[in-house]
Structure formats: C-alpha cells, structure tokens
Design a protein around this motif. Structure first.
Motif, PDB file in Angstrom:
ATOM      1  N   PRO A  40       0.859  -0.922  -0.183  1.00 22.13           N
ATOM      2  CA  PRO A  40       0.104   0.139   0.296  1.00 22.13           C
ATOM      3  C   PRO A  40       1.008   1.434  -0.075  1.00 22.13           C
ATOM      4  N   SER A  41       2.078   1.028   0.009  1.00 16.16           N
ATOM      5  CA  SER A  41       2.557   2.504   0.471  1.00 16.16           C
ATOM      6  C   SER A  41       3.068   2.992  -1.195  1.00 16.16           C
ATOM      7  N   VAL A  42       2.779   2.113  -2.033  1.00 17.64           N
ATOM      8  CA  VAL A  42       3.265   2.648  -3.780  1.00 17.64           C
ATOM      9  C   VAL A  42       2.118   3.397  -3.647  1.00 17.64           C
ATOM     10  N   TYR A  43       0.920   4.025  -2.623  1.00 17.82           N
ATOM     11  CA  TYR A  43       0.178   4.832  -3.595  1.00 17.82           C
ATOM     12  C   TYR A  43       0.583   6.555  -2.868  1.00 17.82           C
ATOM     13  N   GLU A  44       1.316   6.193  -1.762  1.00 22.99           N
ATOM     14  CA  GLU A  44       1.964   7.361  -0.971  1.00 22.99           C
ATOM     15  C   GLU A  44       3.144   7.633  -1.715  1.00 22.99           C
ATOM     16  N   ARG A  45       4.601   6.536  -1.982  1.00 27.05           N
ATOM     17  CA  ARG A  45       4.898   7.332  -2.555  1.00 27.05           C
ATOM     18  C   ARG A  45       4.473   8.124  -3.821  1.00 27.05           C
ATOM     19  N   ALA A  46       3.737   7.483  -4.955  1.00 25.68           N
ATOM     20  CA  ALA A  46       2.804   7.932  -5.965  1.00 25.68           C
ATOM     21  C   ALA A  46       1.957   9.506  -5.770  1.00 25.68           C
ATOM     22  N   SER A  47       1.901   9.499  -5.230  1.00 25.32           N
ATOM     23  CA  SER A  47       1.049  10.976  -4.621  1.00 25.32           C
ATOM     24  C   SER A  47       2.182  12.241  -3.960  1.00 25.32           C
ATOM     25  N   ALA A  48       3.450  11.626  -3.158  1.00 20.58           N
ATOM     26  CA  ALA A  48       4.068  12.487  -2.439  1.00 20.58           C
ATOM     27  C   ALA A  48       4.634  12.915  -3.704  1.00 20.58           C
ATOM     28  N   ASP A  49       5.407  12.374  -4.514  1.00 18.77           N
ATOM     29  CA  ASP A  49       6.159  12.583  -5.779  1.00 18.77           C
ATOM     30  C   ASP A  49       6.083  12.383  -6.931  1.00 18.77           C
ATOM     31  N   PRO A  50       4.264  12.523  -8.119  1.00 19.25           N
ATOM     32  CA  PRO A  50       4.266  11.310  -9.511  1.00 19.25           C
ATOM     33  C   PRO A  50       4.519  11.428  -9.716  1.00 19.25           C
ATOM     34  N   GLU A  51       5.988  12.449 -10.482  1.00 17.55           N
ATOM     35  CA  GLU A  51       7.110  12.223 -11.844  1.00 17.55           C
ATOM     36  C   GLU A  51       8.152  11.477 -10.989  1.00 17.55           C
ATOM     37  N   ALA A  52       8.740  10.917 -10.243  1.00 20.95           N
ATOM     38  CA  ALA A  52       9.383  11.119  -9.494  1.00 20.95           C
ATOM     39  C   ALA A  52       9.130   9.372  -9.672  1.00 20.95           C
ATOM     40  N   PHE A  53       8.377   8.358  -9.291  1.00 22.50           N
ATOM     41  CA  PHE A  53       7.838   7.472  -8.930  1.00 22.50           C
ATOM     42  C   PHE A  53       7.324   6.624 -10.224  1.00 22.50           C
ATOM     43  N   TRP A  54       6.526   7.704 -11.583  1.00 22.84           N
ATOM     44  CA  TRP A  54       6.445   6.975 -12.688  1.00 22.84           C
ATOM     45  C   TRP A  54       7.900   6.736 -13.345  1.00 22.84           C
ATOM     46  N   ALA A  55       8.433   7.764 -13.593  1.00 25.22           N
ATOM     47  CA  ALA A  55      10.111   7.907 -13.817  1.00 25.22           C
ATOM     48  C   ALA A  55      10.704   6.385 -13.007  1.00 25.22           C
ATOM     49  N   GLU A  56      10.406   6.208 -11.858  1.00 27.09           N
ATOM     50  CA  GLU A  56      10.780   5.247 -11.903  1.00 27.09           C
ATOM     51  C   GLU A  56      10.131   4.466 -12.590  1.00 27.09           C
ATOM     52  N   GLN A  57       9.133   4.175 -12.228  1.00 26.70           N
ATOM     53  CA  GLN A  57       8.537   2.543 -12.935  1.00 26.70           C
ATOM     54  C   GLN A  57       8.818   2.465 -14.965  1.00 26.70           C
ATOM     55  N   ALA A  58       8.690   3.305 -15.277  1.00 28.31           N
ATOM     56  CA  ALA A  58       9.203   3.078 -16.548  1.00 28.31           C
ATOM     57  C   ALA A  58      10.519   2.960 -16.680  1.00 28.31           C
TER      58      ALA A  58
END
Length: 109
Positions: A40-58
């Motif tokens: 569930p912490s993945v949602y917190e990480r994505a919400s805190a910094d969406p661009e960094a989160f999606w760059a990490e996923q990419a």
C-alpha cells in the motif's frame, strides 16, 4: 386568454464544477489480488512525488531513447515521457521486459 409562464432555462454547469471530484472507484478484489504491486505504500510514494514515481516505474521498460522530461503539463493537456522512444511493441511481442530479465511479459494498460 391564458397566461403562459415562461421560465429561464436552468444554468448549465461549467467545467469548473468538475474540478472538485472526490469520488473513488476501488478495483474489484480479484483485480487487487492479481496486481503486480501489493504494498500500500506505493500509493503514498506516487502521491508524494508523481513524476519521480512514474520515472521509477518507466525504468523497468526498455527504451530506445530515454526521456528528458517526465511530465509536460499545460492544462488541459499532459504529455508523459514526450521525448522518449520505447521498445514496447518489440518488448510486448517478444514477452520480455528489462526488470523481469526475459521471464515475464510486461503489462501495459
């Protein structure tokens, strides 16, 4: 002679009325159980910094050319990874991904 009452048409809602959206639509349990990420912490990480989160996923995908900008947002338009060129058609057709080292098909949706 009858009095015909005329009423003004009801005002139409403006697009601004749609800015305040607070409904949520949780996924069905079966979808949750089959998810690649279950922490569930993945949602917190994505919400805190969406661009960094999606760059990490990419980073888990193969790219011919990596992006310079994660998100270019000029409302109402958003462009993600605009300069990038991906190998997704190749990756999807061969059933490999960078993270899975060729053992798992990527899920892009």
């Amino acid at each position: 002679m009858t009095d015909a009452k005329t009423t003004a048409p009801a005002p139409q809602p403006t697009i601004e009325a749609l800015y305040d959206e607070d409904r949520t639509f949780p996924p069905p349990p079966g979808f949750v159980e089959a998810a690649n990420l279950s922490d569930p912490s993945v949602y917190e990480r994505a919400s805190a910094d969406p661009e960094a989160f999606w760059a990490e996923q990419a980073e888990s995908l193969a790219w011919y050319r990596r992006w310079d900008t994660v998100l270019d947002w000029k409302p109402p338009f958003a462009t993600w990874f605009a300069e990038a060129s991906s190998t997704w058609p190749t990756t999807a057709s061969t059933g490999t991904s960078k993270r899975a080292s060729g053992t798992r098909s990527p899920s892009i949706g």
